[in-house]
Design an enzyme around this catalytic site. Structure first.
Site, PDB file in Angstrom:
ATOM      1  N   SER A  65       0.794  -1.237   0.000  1.00 15.57           N
ATOM      2  CA  SER A  65       0.000   0.000   0.000  1.00 15.57           C
ATOM      3  C   SER A  65       0.823   1.282   0.000  1.00 15.57           C
ATOM      4  O   SER A  65       0.264   2.356  -0.226  1.00 15.57           O
ATOM      5  CB  SER A  65      -0.948   0.026   1.202  1.00 15.57           C
ATOM      6  OG  SER A  65      -2.002  -0.872   0.995  1.00 15.57           O
ATOM      7  N   LYS A  68       0.475   3.298  -3.026  1.00  7.32           N
ATOM      8  CA  LYS A  68      -0.699   4.152  -3.257  1.00  7.32           C
ATOM      9  C   LYS A  68      -0.331   5.639  -3.248  1.00  7.32           C
ATOM     10  O   LYS A  68      -1.037   6.463  -3.829  1.00  7.32           O
ATOM     11  CB  LYS A  68      -1.774   3.856  -2.199  1.00  7.32           C
ATOM     12  CG  LYS A  68      -2.338   2.424  -2.298  1.00  7.32           C
ATOM     13  CD  LYS A  68      -3.206   2.079  -1.097  1.00  7.32           C
ATOM     14  CE  LYS A  68      -3.748   0.652  -1.167  1.00  7.32           C
ATOM     15  NZ  LYS A  68      -4.478   0.259   0.073  1.00  7.32           N
ATOM     16  N   TYR A 192      -3.485  -2.926 -10.480  1.00  6.24           N
ATOM     17  CA  TYR A 192      -3.356  -2.616  -9.045  1.00  6.24           C
ATOM     18  C   TYR A 192      -2.475  -3.643  -8.331  1.00  6.24           C
ATOM     19  O   TYR A 192      -1.599  -3.280  -7.536  1.00  6.24           O
ATOM     20  CB  TYR A 192      -4.760  -2.548  -8.433  1.00  6.24           C
ATOM     21  CG  TYR A 192      -4.778  -2.477  -6.931  1.00  6.24           C
ATOM     22  CD1 TYR A 192      -4.514  -1.279  -6.264  1.00  6.24           C
ATOM     23  CD2 TYR A 192      -5.062  -3.611  -6.162  1.00  6.24           C
ATOM     24  CE1 TYR A 192      -4.530  -1.215  -4.874  1.00  6.24           C
ATOM     25  CE2 TYR A 192      -5.079  -3.560  -4.788  1.00  6.24           C
ATOM     26  CZ  TYR A 192      -4.809  -2.359  -4.144  1.00  6.24           C
ATOM     27  OH  TYR A 192      -4.818  -2.302  -2.764  1.00  6.24           O
ATOM     28  N   TYR A 240      -4.974   3.998   7.812  1.00  9.44           N
ATOM     29  CA  TYR A 240      -6.349   3.463   7.950  1.00  9.44           C
ATOM     30  C   TYR A 240      -6.925   3.842   9.311  1.00  9.44           C
ATOM     31  O   TYR A 240      -6.801   4.975   9.738  1.00  9.44           O
ATOM     32  CB  TYR A 240      -6.362   1.950   7.699  1.00  9.44           C
ATOM     33  CG  TYR A 240      -5.537   1.593   6.488  1.00  9.44           C
ATOM     34  CD1 TYR A 240      -5.950   1.993   5.221  1.00  9.44           C
ATOM     35  CD2 TYR A 240      -4.321   0.956   6.595  1.00  9.44           C
ATOM     36  CE1 TYR A 240      -5.187   1.724   4.100  1.00  9.44           C
ATOM     37  CE2 TYR A 240      -3.543   0.674   5.485  1.00  9.44           C
ATOM     38  CZ  TYR A 240      -3.985   1.057   4.243  1.00  9.44           C
ATOM     39  OH  TYR A 240      -3.224   0.802   3.146  1.00  9.44           O
ATOM     40  N   VAL A 258       1.094  -3.669   3.830  1.00  7.84           N
ATOM     41  CA  VAL A 258       1.066  -4.972   4.503  1.00  7.84           C
ATOM     42  C   VAL A 258       2.344  -5.784   4.308  1.00  7.84           C
ATOM     43  O   VAL A 258       2.509  -6.826   4.936  1.00  7.84           O
ATOM     44  CB  VAL A 258      -0.127  -5.885   4.123  1.00  7.84           C
ATOM     45  CG1 VAL A 258      -1.411  -5.422   4.730  1.00  7.84           C
ATOM     46  CG2 VAL A 258      -0.237  -6.088   2.647  1.00  7.84           C
TER      47      VAL A 258
HETATM   48  O1  DON Z   1      -4.901  -4.713  -1.763  1.00  6.31           O
HETATM   49  C1  DON Z   1      -4.317  -5.241  -0.831  1.00  6.31           C
HETATM   50  O2  DON Z   1      -4.922  -5.822   0.071  1.00  6.31           O
HETATM   51  C2  DON Z   1      -2.805  -5.156  -0.799  1.00  6.31           C
HETATM   52  N1  DON Z   1      -2.276  -5.244  -2.117  1.00  6.31           N
HETATM   53  C3  DON Z   1      -2.349  -3.872  -0.166  1.00  6.31           C
HETATM   54  C4  DON Z   1      -2.934  -3.641   1.206  1.00  6.31           C
HETATM   55  C5  DON Z   1      -2.030  -2.929   2.137  1.00  6.31           C
HETATM   56  O3  DON Z   1      -0.843  -2.867   1.954  1.00  6.31           O
HETATM   57  C6  DON Z   1      -2.646  -2.427   3.385  1.00  6.31           C
HETATM   58  N2  DON Z   1      -1.680  -1.747   4.211  1.00  6.31           N
HETATM   59  N3  DON Z   1      -1.340  -1.824   5.320  1.00  6.31           N
END
Ligand code: DON
Length: 304
Positions: A65, A68, A192, A240, A258
């Site tokens: 993320s 992003k 994505y 978040y 993540v």
């Molecule tokens: O879309 C997802 O769930 C992952 N590619 C990215 C989510 C993420 O990194 C949340 N961050 N803490």
């Protein structure tokens, strides 16, 4: 500052190594579940042009993320303020992958950092282009920010997420049903997942964040006004449901992933990246978050 900063990084790394609880690696993307838990790296790129680090600072990890932030910069460059008709800029108070809020709010995601909002942002980058071209543009942006053409996308991580990304498929399908995706969900999500699978070390990520530092000599990839806005959204939405906590304890705009990475910006002074793959209950790096708090305190870095 340099000696004080290097000492702080070494002592923060030392404390991290002593941790009893390293958190838990993400398992919903099987490729991320294979990453050894007990790793920690931290790096700081300063406005003076120096790079400091401690721990596993050259080990590549999945930025997830954190990507992003770069996608938002690129989408704003493409669509300008029109982007805000498709995605909001308010904290969500929900998990990064929440589905329920999207239906209540008729397919307009709260902000560009929750998954639903990031899918819209990526969709904007993709509109009118082949996925390969859109990804090349995004990778080009990141490489220019770092000043390193070796940054790559880990296809195995992207494929692993695609095979298990059912929640994101649910979000993308719902967005499409609401008329808020310009491309077929499968195409947008493919882009994505690859965007999230960009791999970097903390040294590279700290360098990548310099375009938001707003100091002479930093890469100028976006306008000053846009830097301020991206940082504002990092501050309010970058972690978040734990964004308030991050602001309270660290006091800097930040974005987590993540994969266990966190990027934080000290306006006018530095870009900081930390990585430790074990996550806390909010899906943010456990030791990474703690390290950011220690560093901000040690260097008296805050936007307040
Ligand atoms: O879309 C997802 O769930 C992952 N590619 C990215 C989510 C993420 O990194 C949340 N961050 N803490």
């Amino acid at each position: 500052m340099s000696e004080r900063l290097q000492d702080a990084l070494l002592s923060i790394e030392g404390e991290a190594r002593e941790a009893e609880d390293w958190g838990r690696v993400a398992t919903y993307i099987p490729e991320l579940a294979r990453v050894p838990l007990k790793q920690f790296g931290i790096a700081v790129a300063t406005a003076e042009g120096e790079l400091f680090s401690a721990g596993e600072a050259d080990t590549g990890f999945s930025i997830q993320s954190v990507s992003k932030v770069f996608a938002l910069a690129l989408a704003l460059g493409r669509a300008g303020d029109q982007l805000w008709t498709r995605v909001g800029r308010e904290p969500s108070g929900s998990a990064f992958n929440s589905i329920v809020q999207l239906e209540y709010e008729r397919g307009i995601p709260r902000n560009p950092f929750i998954n639903a909002g990031a899918i819209v942002t990526t969709d904007e980058i993709l509109a009118g282009r082949q996925p390969k071209v859109a990804l090349a543009e995004l990778l080009g942006f990141v490489r220019a920010a770092v000043g390193d053409d070796s940054i790559f996308i880990n296809d195995a991580v992207a494929a692993s997420e695609r095979a298990h990304g059912h929640r994101n498929f649910a979000l993308a399908n719902f967005l499409y049903a609401c008329g808020n995706l310009k491309n077929p969900p499968d195409l947008t999500l493919g882009t994505y997942f690859h965007q999230c699978a960009i791999e970097m070390s903390v040294k590279q990520l700290a360098l990548a964040g310099r375009f938001l530092v707003a100091a002479p000599g930093m890469p100028r990839l976006v306008s000053r006004a846009r830097m301020r806005r991206i940082c504002a959204i990092m501050m309010t939405c970058g972690h978040y449901d734990a964004s308030g906590d991050f602001a309270f304890h660290v006091g800097l705009p930040g974005k987590s992933g993540v994969g266990g990475g966190i990027l934080a910006i000290v306006p006018g002074q530095a870009s900081v990246a930390v990585w430790s793959p074990g996550l806390n209950a909010n899906g943010n790096s456990k030791l990474g978050t703690e390290a950011m708090e220690r560093l901000a305190r040690a260097m008296d870095w805050t936007v307040f």
